[in-house]
Every structure is written in C-alpha cells, then in structure tokens.
Scaffold this motif. Structure first.
Motif, PDB file in Angstrom:
ATOM      1  N   UNK A 117     -10.021  -6.718  12.961  1.00  0.00           N
ATOM      2  CA  UNK A 117      -8.798  -7.499  12.790  1.00  0.00           C
ATOM      3  C   UNK A 117      -7.705  -6.654  12.152  1.00  0.00           C
ATOM      4  N   UNK A 118      -6.572  -6.478  12.844  1.00  0.00           N
ATOM      5  CA  UNK A 118      -5.392  -5.922  12.178  1.00  0.00           C
ATOM      6  C   UNK A 118      -4.756  -7.062  11.372  1.00  0.00           C
ATOM      7  N   UNK A 119      -5.057  -7.112  10.081  1.00  0.00           N
ATOM      8  CA  UNK A 119      -4.658  -8.273   9.281  1.00  0.00           C
ATOM      9  C   UNK A 119      -3.144  -8.450   9.300  1.00  0.00           C
ATOM     10  N   UNK A 120      -2.733  -9.720   9.365  1.00  0.00           N
ATOM     11  CA  UNK A 120      -1.328 -10.085   9.528  1.00  0.00           C
ATOM     12  C   UNK A 120      -0.769  -9.493  10.816  1.00  0.00           C
ATOM     13  N   UNK A 121      -1.510  -9.728  11.890  1.00  0.00           N
ATOM     14  CA  UNK A 121      -1.066  -9.258  13.203  1.00  0.00           C
ATOM     15  C   UNK A 121       0.338  -9.745  13.511  1.00  0.00           C
ATOM     16  N   UNK A 127      -1.581   0.375  19.032  1.00  0.00           N
ATOM     17  CA  UNK A 127      -1.993   1.735  18.668  1.00  0.00           C
ATOM     18  C   UNK A 127      -3.255   1.730  17.814  1.00  0.00           C
ATOM     19  N   UNK A 128      -3.285   0.904  16.778  1.00  0.00           N
ATOM     20  CA  UNK A 128      -4.435   0.918  15.874  1.00  0.00           C
ATOM     21  C   UNK A 128      -5.668   0.315  16.554  1.00  0.00           C
ATOM     22  N   UNK A 129      -5.462  -0.686  17.388  1.00  0.00           N
ATOM     23  CA  UNK A 129      -6.597  -1.271  18.092  1.00  0.00           C
ATOM     24  C   UNK A 129      -7.155  -0.322  19.148  1.00  0.00           C
ATOM     25  N   UNK A 130      -6.299   0.416  19.828  1.00  0.00           N
ATOM     26  CA  UNK A 130      -6.789   1.423  20.770  1.00  0.00           C
ATOM     27  C   UNK A 130      -7.632   2.480  20.064  1.00  0.00           C
ATOM     28  N   UNK A 131      -7.210   2.860  18.870  1.00  0.00           N
ATOM     29  CA  UNK A 131      -7.966   3.855  18.111  1.00  0.00           C
ATOM     30  C   UNK A 131      -9.337   3.299  17.706  1.00  0.00           C
ATOM     31  N   UNK A 132      -9.391   2.043  17.321  1.00  0.00           N
ATOM     32  CA  UNK A 132     -10.661   1.413  16.939  1.00  0.00           C
ATOM     33  C   UNK A 132     -11.581   1.304  18.156  1.00  0.00           C
ATOM     34  N   UNK A 133     -11.028   0.889  19.283  1.00  0.00           N
ATOM     35  CA  UNK A 133     -11.830   0.762  20.505  1.00  0.00           C
ATOM     36  C   UNK A 133     -12.417   2.111  20.902  1.00  0.00           C
ATOM     37  N   UNK A 184       0.807  -1.226   0.000  1.00  0.00           N
ATOM     38  CA  UNK A 184       0.000   0.000   0.000  1.00  0.00           C
ATOM     39  C   UNK A 184       0.834   1.268   0.000  1.00  0.00           C
ATOM     40  N   UNK A 185       2.117   1.137   0.338  1.00  0.00           N
ATOM     41  CA  UNK A 185       3.011   2.304   0.387  1.00  0.00           C
ATOM     42  C   UNK A 185       2.393   3.417   1.228  1.00  0.00           C
ATOM     43  N   UNK A 186       2.002   3.090   2.437  1.00  0.00           N
ATOM     44  CA  UNK A 186       1.360   4.036   3.338  1.00  0.00           C
ATOM     45  C   UNK A 186       2.118   4.110   4.657  1.00  0.00           C
ATOM     46  N   UNK A 187       1.927   5.229   5.359  1.00  0.00           N
ATOM     47  CA  UNK A 187       2.483   5.393   6.682  1.00  0.00           C
ATOM     48  C   UNK A 187       1.504   4.837   7.715  1.00  0.00           C
ATOM     49  N   UNK A 188       1.991   4.691   8.914  1.00  0.00           N
ATOM     50  CA  UNK A 188       1.145   4.166   9.988  1.00  0.00           C
ATOM     51  C   UNK A 188      -0.135   4.983  10.148  1.00  0.00           C
ATOM     52  N   UNK A 189       0.005   6.304  10.137  1.00  0.00           N
ATOM     53  CA  UNK A 189      -1.153   7.163  10.368  1.00  0.00           C
ATOM     54  C   UNK A 189      -2.244   6.918   9.327  1.00  0.00           C
ATOM     55  N   UNK A 190      -1.849   6.662   8.105  1.00  0.00           N
ATOM     56  CA  UNK A 190      -2.831   6.411   7.055  1.00  0.00           C
ATOM     57  C   UNK A 190      -3.563   5.082   7.276  1.00  0.00           C
ATOM     58  N   UNK A 191      -2.835   4.095   7.747  1.00  0.00           N
ATOM     59  CA  UNK A 191      -3.455   2.799   8.030  1.00  0.00           C
ATOM     60  C   UNK A 191      -4.442   2.933   9.182  1.00  0.00           C
ATOM     61  N   UNK A 192      -4.083   3.691  10.212  1.00  0.00           N
ATOM     62  CA  UNK A 192      -4.996   3.918  11.337  1.00  0.00           C
ATOM     63  C   UNK A 192      -6.252   4.634  10.857  1.00  0.00           C
TER      64      UNK A 192
END
Length: 556
Positions: free
Chosen positions: A175-179, A189-195, A140-148
């Motif tokens: 699901x954070x795919x490929x955990x 970080x991404x799961x906390x944001x989802x919660x 995807x050529x993305x940064x962490x913030x974009x994935x969040x």
C-alpha cells in the motif's frame, strides 16, 4: 463576522484523463472482499478488542463468507501477536481462508510479523509506507527516491524471509499510504518498483492496495485516479488492484463502487464501517447495494440480528438504527402514506416475482427480518399501516371505510400516550372499540322466517336489559334495521357492508363490518361468529348501540 473561512482550502485537482471508460461501466460481479475489522477497525476503538472478542468476531467473518481477513498488526502489540498465534495454534483458520497481517517496511517489524505467522497455511503480508506529498515533505522530509527505497527494501526483506517457510502459501500486498494524496505518476513509479522486486505471476498475483487513507475528493475523481493508475501500471495481468476507502467526506461506499467500475478487483472495509475518524468503507452497505441490483455479493448477510449483536459486543459501538440495510428502523414505516403504499404492494406481490415494493429496496426477509417489523404505528401513521397490522397478525381484512374509522381511534391513543403502539395494543384498541365493548347491544336469540319478505324476531340484550324486537325486509339485515327504526323512531340505514371468513373449514368464523346511518349520523360495528347471519345482525347492533343506549337513558 463569519469565522468559517473557506478560503484556506483549495479544491482537489481533477485528473487529466482522456476518454475515461468507468462512467459507462456497471458492476456485474462482487469484488474480492477483505475484512479489516480486526486490524483497522480495532485500532480505532477506544477500548481495543480482547483476544476473546477478536476470536468471536473472526468466527463471524468466516461464517459470513470472507475468504481474506486482515487479523492484525502482530509486530505492533503483544495482544495482536497473541491473537494471530491463537488463530494458528487453535486451528481456527479454515483451509479456504487467507489471513492478512500488516507491517511497516522495517526489518524488526517484518521479522516479528513472520514469526507470528509460522505454521499458517495461507497468508498475505501487507507492507506499507507513506508516499503522499504532505508526508514526504513535512513529516519525513525525504525525496521520492528515498521513499521508493523504503518500499523496495521492505518488500525485499519479506521476500527473503518467506522463502524459508515453504509450507505456507505467501502473497504480498503493498500500500502506498495516502494514495489519494500522492502524485499519480509517483504512485505508479513506486508500485512498479515493488512489483519488479517481488516478481509476481498470473498464478500468484501481487496485491496493490490503493488507500484513500483520507478521503480528499468527490468519488468521480477517485475513480479517475484508479482508471489512470490501472492504465499506467506495468504487468497488470499479474496484479490485483485493491481499494481501501475511508469515509471522511461520507462517500467511502460510493468511491469504492466507482473505483471497481474504474478497474479495481478487490475491496477492503469493515462491517458497518467502523474505523478511524469517520470510519472505513462499509462492506455490508456495498455488498447489499450489489444484492439489490441482482448481483450475488458472495457474502451471507441473511442473519442481520446476529451480525449487529456480535459487532456491538466486540466493538462496544452501538449500530445506528438508521444504518443502511441493517439498522433496526430501516425497514420501518411510520408515515401513513408510506404504510398504505407498502401494504398495497405487498398484497400484490407473489413469491418468485421481481421485487418491486414501494419504499423497500430489498425484501426485509432476506436479512432475517419479518414484514411485521416493517410497519409500526405512532401518531404519524395512517390507515394503511393499521390495516396491515390487523390483517397480517390477526386476519382481519378491514374495508377502506373501516380503515379510515379505526385509524382515528389508533391515532387518538398514540397522541394521548405520546408513543408508538405495539401490534398487541392495536388489537386491544380494536377489541375495546368493537368486539368487547360492554355497552354494545348483542343478539341473545333470533328467528328468521323466509317468504316473499324475510320476517325477523330477535331478542337483544344491552346493559343487562333484554327486549324483543321484530321487523320485515329484504334479507336479515334489512329486517333488523326496520325493527330498530321502529324502536328508535329514526331512519336506520346500512350504507356499507363487508364480510370475510377468518379461517377455512366447517367451523370457520365469519367477521362482518357495518357502517350504518342513524338519523343521518354514521356509526360502525364489527362482529365475529360461526353463524354468518348472527355475525351480520350483531354487527348492525354494535353500530346502532350508542343510539340505543342514549334513548334508554332518556327514557329512564
């Protein structure tokens, strides 16, 4: 030159975790199970299931006791959409079962997903997006913030839409795919944001599913990842931690078990492990592992044959005969020493005892199997297995010396025919050798006079010829051997003797086993009769028959 270059790979990094707790834990209750046969399992098939096949498999899953079932990716294809609608419109979903559907965090897919679920009583919307390092950097050529942002946006869209359907009890799974390939701090970080976006409660927990989309490490490292995640995630009391392990390294079940020890609450998997590449976590194996340790798996797996039949019919994938617990041959012993150990343990086992049978980790009857299927006979088999078949199916309790003798005849037949013998063929072999051998001498009549010595007069028939013999001794058998010794001119001695009843009651039959020595050579005989004395005498005659026949031929 060795072209198998291991140097292009690198070991999976260990998790820096202090005072890890999971190695000292044991599993004392079943996790929440979620079957993904109809979604993850289905997408791995060469020929995906039809709607009718899916209905049949869904019905089986309900019967087995699954309370959460992922039924498809309704936005991905019309057949998936139609199947979800059929379950709802045809009222096939029990009130205590929650269906789960998968969707990517994209608006049009979420809209289609909610449309498919209209009118359902309880549903889990399973949202996912790729979070792993390799996916972010190379796909995807993305940064962490974009994935969040993708994850949070998807959850927000689901939240906005489900609030308009208040007749349905909604839950969210993320699901954070490929955990396993995601940095742990980023997974948290991404799961906390989802919660935070969803706003779960203790009464309506969010499901955070941590998939080993590709199994990348040994199970202990996966357990470290789960324990670390559980310790760092916020609002743990409002979260149900779910695992979805794949079997790329052949360790999916082990990883799931250690993951539960490390803090997970829920397990996703499939029956017999069907899934992409090497497959998903096998729920039957993990559930039966728990069962074998005295833990109620909360699934009814007692109908093994039905489970295999339905899964094979719906997936068009044959179940390996050596598949743990449920394969056709997993409770079958061909080895002679194994058969002997099983037979001895089963003879000692009483209903209500703790199960402790050699080579059988669980009671086959618990899966709808019978003991008759445990021991099967081929050229590798021994006396114990042969004896078990005769005792369990035909009531003959062969003494050990008779087991040794008869096992040789069975082995000779299996080697000659190069195949396994069925129980009926073992009985046929026994009959031909001992009970229905036309060359055996048989008792026509006898008279036994008892005094200080027992005096026997007997008429015997062999090959159509009758003759009268007589002798005296200490008991009927001894008197007969003395009569035969006079007839043959060689010593006749009974070395081994055993008898037992075949049934109870006044008309019960007795079976006698004899090992006799004639001129120093061993011979064996068996006889069955309602007259115990006749059974004893006929068994001796059966044993000595080969010698009698040979002498008659010489005399002729």
């Amino acid at each position: 030159m060795n072209r198998f270059d291991h140097k292009k790979y690198r070991p999976f990094p260990a998790v820096k975790i202090e005072n890890r707790q999971w190695p000292d834990k044991t599993i004392d209750k079943a996790p929440t199970w979620c079957s993904v046969d109809l979604r993850d399992g289905n997408q791995a098939l060469i020929d995906p299931m039809t709607v009718e096949q899916k209905k049949r498999l869904f019905s089986l899953l309900v019967k087995l006791g699954f309370k959460e079932i992922e039924v498809g990716f309704p936005a991905a294809s019309q057949p998936d959409f139609d199947f979800v609608r059929a379950l709802i419109d045809e009222n096939m979903i029990p009130d205590d079962v929650t269906v789960q559907v998968l969707t990517q965090a994209r608006e049009h897919l979420i809209d289609r997903t909610i449309e498919a679920l209209q009118g359902v009583k309880k549903a889990i919307v399973h949202v996912y997006n790729s979070t792993s390092t390799v996916q972010r950097e190379q796909v995807f050529c993305m940064e962490r913030e974009q994935i969040v942002d993708i994850a949070v946006s998807g959850v927000r869209m689901v939240k906005e839409r489900v609030c308009h359907h208040t007749d349905t009890e909604w839950r969210l799974e993320y699901s954070p795919e490929s955990f396993t390939g995601t940095e742990l701090d980023f997974a948290v970080e991404i799961c906390n944001a989802v919660v935070q976006e969803w706003g779960p409660s203790q009464d309506n927990k969010i499901i955070l599913n941590l998939p080993a989309t590709v199994e990348m490490s040994t199970p202990n490292i996966f357990a470290d990842q789960i324990e670390w995640f559980c310790g760092e995630i916020k609002h743990r009391d409002c979260i149900e931690i779910s695992l979805h392990t794949h079997n790329d390294r052949g360790c999916a079940v082990a990883a799931a078990e250690l993951g539960v020890m490390a803090g997970a609450d829920r397990i996703e998997g499939t029956l017999m492990g069907n899934g992409e590449r090497t497959g998903n976590m096998d729920i039957i194996t993990m559930a039966m592992n728990l069962y074998s340790q005295g833990v109620d798996p909360q699934l009814d797996l007692s109908g093994a044959e039905e489970i295999v039949e339905v899964v094979e019919a719906c997936t068009n994938i044959p179940v390996n005969p050596r598949h743990p617990y449920i394969g056709e041959l997993v409770y079958t012993a061909f080895s002679g020493s194994h058969q002997d150990a099983i037979k001895k343990c089963l003879n000692r086992y009483d209903e209500g005892d703790h199960w402790n049978i050699a080579y059988l980790p669980i009671d086959p009857r618990d899966l709808g199997r019978s003991y008759e299927a445990v021991i099967r006979i081929n050229s590798q088999s021994g006396k114990g297995g042969v004896a078990y078949i005769l005792e369990s199916e035909y009531g003959l309790v062969l003494p050990r010396w008779m087991q040794v003798e008869f096992a040789k005849k069975v082995q000779a037949r299996t080697e000659n025919e190069s195949r396994e013998l069925k129980s009926a063929e073992i009985w046929e072999t026994f009959n031909q050798a001992y009970l229905d051998n036309p060359e055996c001498a048989t008792l026509v009549s006898y008279k036994l006079e008892r005094s200080d010595k027992d005096y026997l007069t007997a008429v015997i028939r062999q090959n159509g010829q009758e003759q009268e013999i007589s002798g005296e001794g200490n008991g009927a058998i001894h008197a007969l051997t003395q009569a035969l010794q006079a007839e043959l001119g060689d010593a006749v001695e009974v070395n081994e003797y055993s008898e037992h009843a075949l049934s109870s009651g006044s008309d019960a039959k007795a079976v006698t086993y004899i090992k006799a020595q004639v001129a120093g050579q061993p011979h064996y005989g068996v006889s069955v009769s309602e007259d115990t004395v006749a059974a004893n005498l006929n068994a001796v005659l059966a044993a000595v028959s080969p010698v009698l026949a040979a002498r008659a031929t010489e005399a002729a």
